[in-house]
Design an enzyme around this catalytic site. Structure first.
Site, PDB file in Angstrom:
ATOM      1  N   GLU A  38       2.662  -8.692 -18.301  1.00 57.98           N
ATOM      2  CA  GLU A  38       1.565  -7.749 -18.088  1.00 57.98           C
ATOM      3  C   GLU A  38       1.229  -7.656 -16.601  1.00 57.98           C
ATOM      4  O   GLU A  38       1.027  -6.566 -16.053  1.00 57.98           O
ATOM      5  CB  GLU A  38       0.330  -8.196 -18.866  1.00 57.98           C
ATOM      6  CG  GLU A  38      -0.894  -7.330 -18.633  1.00 57.98           C
ATOM      7  CD  GLU A  38      -2.195  -8.105 -18.784  1.00 57.98           C
ATOM      8  OE1 GLU A  38      -3.228  -7.592 -18.315  1.00 57.98           O
ATOM      9  OE2 GLU A  38      -2.170  -9.202 -19.347  1.00 57.98           O
ATOM     10  N   ASP A  42       1.826  -4.095 -14.777  1.00 60.29           N
ATOM     11  CA  ASP A  42       0.720  -3.355 -14.169  1.00 60.29           C
ATOM     12  C   ASP A  42       1.175  -2.717 -12.856  1.00 60.29           C
ATOM     13  O   ASP A  42       0.859  -1.554 -12.572  1.00 60.29           O
ATOM     14  CB  ASP A  42      -0.454  -4.310 -13.932  1.00 60.29           C
ATOM     15  CG  ASP A  42      -1.591  -3.662 -13.172  1.00 60.29           C
ATOM     16  OD1 ASP A  42      -2.239  -2.758 -13.728  1.00 60.29           O
ATOM     17  OD2 ASP A  42      -1.824  -4.045 -12.008  1.00 60.29           O
ATOM     18  N   GLU A 114       1.542  -2.506 -20.864  1.00 58.95           N
ATOM     19  CA  GLU A 114       1.907  -2.882 -19.494  1.00 58.95           C
ATOM     20  C   GLU A 114       3.018  -3.925 -19.503  1.00 58.95           C
ATOM     21  O   GLU A 114       3.951  -3.861 -18.685  1.00 58.95           O
ATOM     22  CB  GLU A 114       0.683  -3.422 -18.755  1.00 58.95           C
ATOM     23  CG  GLU A 114      -0.351  -2.357 -18.417  1.00 58.95           C
ATOM     24  CD  GLU A 114      -1.555  -2.920 -17.690  1.00 58.95           C
ATOM     25  OE1 GLU A 114      -2.135  -2.212 -16.866  1.00 58.95           O
ATOM     26  OE2 GLU A 114      -1.918  -4.090 -17.951  1.00 58.95           O
TER      27      GLU A 114
END
Length: 222
Positions: A38, A42, A114
């Site tokens: 994640e 991102d 993400e």
């Protein structure tokens, strides 16, 4: 559907779908849940979103591009997209998180998407990721550009109230309607000791945003 959009799954993709509650409740390593992916995903999301916005709006200043991007990469948009492709159904959750409605929690779904970007980027699927972001996320950009207050009403209301007396609006969930599997949250916002507006939504965040927008209209902030 992930295979159709991005290509064959691998171990990284399975990790991207694994919520921290699963590894915790099964005494597994934190490296086996989606948090690291994640973190990486991102940045992948912001990179491709920035690239697409830069080419789509060649005359837009930096401030406008940043404003649109901030909404495009928000949990609200990501969760909506993730549900559209059925990602919420593929999350691997711990029993307690599942029981508490974690499969419908906006932040869980957004974080998993993400992480999926991170997993597929590391698997050499840059072109597929860019196409997905263009087809599923960038499509919100035009509406965001035209109706920014609809997406950012909470911030606008906060800036308004702080500009008047430096105080913050307070949101209260006053009711949850409908069946447990499809709740509707009802939220009120207070300022200066009185209720300004009420709003509804499929999540608390959505209800607060709708409530804030109504308050902004009532107060003349938009």
């Amino acid at each position: 559907m992930l295979e159709t959009l991005f290509g064959e799954r691998n171990e990284l993709v399975e990790i991207a779908l694994t919520h921290p509650s699963y590894t915790k409740e099964n005494d597994l390593s934190d490296l086996e849940n989606y948090e690291r992916l994640e973190f990486f995903g991102d940045s992948v999301l912001k990179l491709f979103t920035s690239k697409l916005l830069y080419s789509t709006y060649p005359e837009a200043p930096e401030g406008e591009l940043s404003k649109i991007r901030s909404i495009l990469v928000s949990d609200a948009i990501l969760a909506q997209v993730a549900v559209k492709i059925g990602l919420d159904k593929e999350l691997i959750l711990g029993p307690a998180e599942e029981k508490q409605g974690g499969r419908k929690r906006e932040s869980n779904i957004a974080c998993a998407l993400e992480a999926v970007f991170g997993a597929y980027y590391l698997s050499g699927k840059e072109a597929e990721i860019e196409k997905f972001i263009k087809d599923y996320i960038l499509v919100f950009a035009e509406d965001i550009d035209k109706h920014f207050e609809k997406y950012n009403a909470k911030d606008i209301l906060q800036q308004y109230t702080q500009g008047i007396d430096k105080s913050l609006p307070v949101y209260n969930t006053v009711e949850v309607k409908g069946p447990a599997h499809k709740p509707v949250f009802v939220v009120e916002v207070e300022w200066q000791g009185r209720v300004i507006a009420r709003g509804e939504g499929k999540s608390k965040k959505e209800a607060q945003q709708n409530c804030a927008l109504e308050a902004c209209k009532i107060l003349g902030a938009v």
